[in-house]
Structure formats: structure tokens, C-alpha cells
Design an enzyme around this catalytic site. Structure first.
Site, PDB file in Angstrom:
ATOM      1  N   GLU A  41       0.822  -1.212   0.000  1.00 30.35           N
ATOM      2  CA  GLU A  41       0.000   0.000   0.000  1.00 30.35           C
ATOM      3  C   GLU A  41       0.855   1.262   0.000  1.00 30.35           C
ATOM      4  O   GLU A  41       1.832   1.376   0.759  1.00 30.35           O
ATOM      5  CB  GLU A  41      -0.891   0.001   1.239  1.00 30.35           C
ATOM      6  CG  GLU A  41      -1.783   1.226   1.372  1.00 30.35           C
ATOM      7  CD  GLU A  41      -2.493   1.312   2.708  1.00 30.35           C
ATOM      8  OE1 GLU A  41      -3.571   1.920   2.763  1.00 30.35           O
ATOM      9  OE2 GLU A  41      -1.967   0.779   3.708  1.00 30.35           O
ATOM     10  N   LYS A 111      -9.953   2.109  -1.888  1.00 30.94           N
ATOM     11  CA  LYS A 111     -10.071   1.587  -0.523  1.00 30.94           C
ATOM     12  C   LYS A 111     -11.353   2.088   0.139  1.00 30.94           C
ATOM     13  O   LYS A 111     -11.630   3.294   0.172  1.00 30.94           O
ATOM     14  CB  LYS A 111      -8.844   2.028   0.276  1.00 30.94           C
ATOM     15  CG  LYS A 111      -8.746   1.478   1.694  1.00 30.94           C
ATOM     16  CD  LYS A 111      -7.436   1.956   2.325  1.00 30.94           C
ATOM     17  CE  LYS A 111      -7.258   1.480   3.744  1.00 30.94           C
ATOM     18  NZ  LYS A 111      -5.993   1.990   4.334  1.00 30.94           N
ATOM     19  N   CYS A 146      -5.200  -2.904   3.377  1.00 31.09           N
ATOM     20  CA  CYS A 146      -4.785  -2.581   4.743  1.00 31.09           C
ATOM     21  C   CYS A 146      -5.930  -2.619   5.761  1.00 31.09           C
ATOM     22  O   CYS A 146      -6.382  -3.686   6.157  1.00 31.09           O
ATOM     23  CB  CYS A 146      -4.071  -1.234   4.744  1.00 31.09           C
ATOM     24  SG  CYS A 146      -3.037  -0.939   6.217  1.00 31.09           S
TER      25      CYS A 146
END
Length: 267
Positions: A41, A111, A146
Site C-alpha cells: 500500500e 479503498k 490494509c
């Protein structure tokens, strides 16, 4: 299927262009070793370097896309290019790219769960809305990033969309490393799917990174785990193991709550 997770160390003193060139070189070096390569990421800027997000943002087809597409094509690999700061319509997004061995952009994922509570990514970036799956040869992959790893409903939605494996790039802090490996194994066990979780090494804005990229099989067994420093993790995945695990222990068929048709975006 052979997979390589490239656990890049983000050096804040390294220029972004040099970091892109280094990442591209590492991807090219996996030619002959991997069918799928994964980067972590926000490796272009550092996951906790939020003061640089706006300055280092770029459009979807910007320099990171171009460099990674060329690297995927040169290496002849499927490439999950980690994520970068995307600028679009006045908003910033934490966006991942998946590229084919021809360098074609086959999927992008913004995300959904932004970390930071009332600061950093949580206030500087907009949230994505769509679940994303990618059909690789013999394996359907669901994409998360994440902090998404803490939200099991996202991964259950990806399973409902056909995912047999999850790719999760991250910039996970060292002080919560125990959560990282625990959650990766939990997402694998509960969904009977492979988890390929690729983190960064180094220190971002004073936050030491966990490293310890990990690959977990559908039974929850750790196939490989990196250390804290820059490293390339290579594993071999057996797509048939997803099917056999789900047949031999058909827990997914006993679901009662939360069974719904997710909103899915396919390329």
C-alpha cells in the site's frame, strides 16, 4: 500459480521517481519466478505520510500506472501494483491497480475503509464504494487494502462474488503486527480462501512499519512469512485447494446471517 510479494522499504529521503524505478526493477526481476506479483500500500509516498498525499497525488493513468504497466508487460506477470494516491474530481482516493501480463489495466479498487479516525487518510481521502474481483487464470482474486482487513463483511462479500483468494496490500504499523498476522489468518479461515497480505518495511512519517508480509492457505496455515526488512516472499498456490477445502469442510454452506447479493464492479 506462483506468487511474489515485494515488501518494499519506503525511504522518505528517496525521490518518488527513483522509488517507482526501483519498484519497476523489482517487478521485472520476478520474471520467470512468478505469475502474480504484489506490491504494498502507498509505497510511492508512505502510508502515514499524510502531509504529502495531495502533493504526490496523480490521476489513474498517471506516472505510477505507466511505470507499473510497463513493468508488468516486461516481466510477463499479473501485477497488483499496491496502491497510490489517486486524484479525481477534486477528491483523493487510496487506489489499487491490477494489470495483466500485457500491461493492460484490468481492475482498479478504491479503498473502502479509511484509517485514521479523525485525522490522516480518514479525513483527507474519499471512500471507495465498490467491491472488486479479478479473474486470473484458474483463480478469482478479491481485492482489499490494509485497514479493510479488520472488516470481515467486505471479504464475505468478495466470497459471494466468487473470490477464492484475497490480495491485501498494506502499510501496517509495527506496534500492531500481532493483529496483522491474526487478521490475515482469520480472513483465510472464515472464508476458506488464500490471503496474500503484502506490507511495507521502513518508517513512514515516524511510524515504524510491520513488514511481515504473509501468505495463508484456505485452511489457515501460514505458507510463508517475511521478516521486518525489505524482502521478496515467493510462494506456490494450488487453486484446487480452495475447492477441496470448501468441499471437505463446507462451513460456508451453513451461513444464515448476512447472505445477500453484494454490489460488485467488474472491469
Amino acid at each position: 500459480m506462483r506468487a511474489s510479494l515485494i515488501q518494499i522499504a519506503v525511504d522518505p529521503d528517496e525521490p518518488v521517481d527513483a522509488r517507482r524505478a526501483r519498484a519497476a526493477r523489482l517487478v521485472r526481476e520476478e520474471s520467470g519466478h512468478a505469475d502474480l506479483v504484489v506490491l504494498p500500500e502507498l509505497w510511492t509516498v508512505g502510508a502515514f505520510a499524510s502531509d504529502l498525499f495531495a502533493a504526490e497525488s496523480e490521476p489513474l493513468n498517471g506516472p505510477t500506472h505507466r511505470a507499473m504497466a510497463e513493468a508488468a508487460r516486461d516481466a510477463g506477470v499479473w501485477l497488483h501494483a499496491g496502491s497510490f494516491v489517486e486524484a479525481e474530481g477534486g477528491s483523493l482516493y487510496n487506489t489499487s491497480l491490477v494489470l495483466s501480463p500485457d500491461g493492460e489495466l484490468v481492475a482498479s479498487y478504491r479503498k473502502i475503509h479509511r484509517f485514521g479516525f479523525d485525522k490522516g487518510e480518514a479525513v483527507l481521502m474519499a471512500a471507495g464504494e465498490d467491491l472488486v474481483t479479478v479473474d486470473l487464470p484458474h483463480l478469482t482474486v478479491g481485492v482489499g487494502t490494509c485497514y479493510d482487513l479488520r472488516f470481515p463483511e467486505l471479504f464475505r462479500g468478495l466470497v459471494d462474488a466468487g473470490a477464492q483468494a484475497f490480495v491485501v496490500p498494506a502499510g501496517w504499523p509495527a506496534r500492531r503486527r500481532a493483529h496483522w498476522s491474526l487478521l490475515a489468518r482469520a480472513r483465510a479461515v472464515e472464508n476458506q480462501a488464500y490471503v496474500l497480505a503484502c506490507g511495507t518495511a521502513g518508517t513512514h512519517a515516524g511510524v515504524e512499519q510491520a513488514g511481515h508480509s504473509i501468505v495463508v492457505d484456505p485452511w489457515g496455515e501460514t505458507l510463508a512469512e517475511a521478516g521486518p526488512d525489505e524482502e521478496i516472499l515467493r510462494v506456490v498456490l494450488d487453486p484446487a485447494k480452495v475447492r477441496t477445502t470448501r468441499e471437505e469442510f463446507p462451513a460456508l454452506k451453513d451461513r444464515v446471517l448476512g447472505v445477500a447479493t453484494p454490489r460488485i464492479r467488474r472491469p
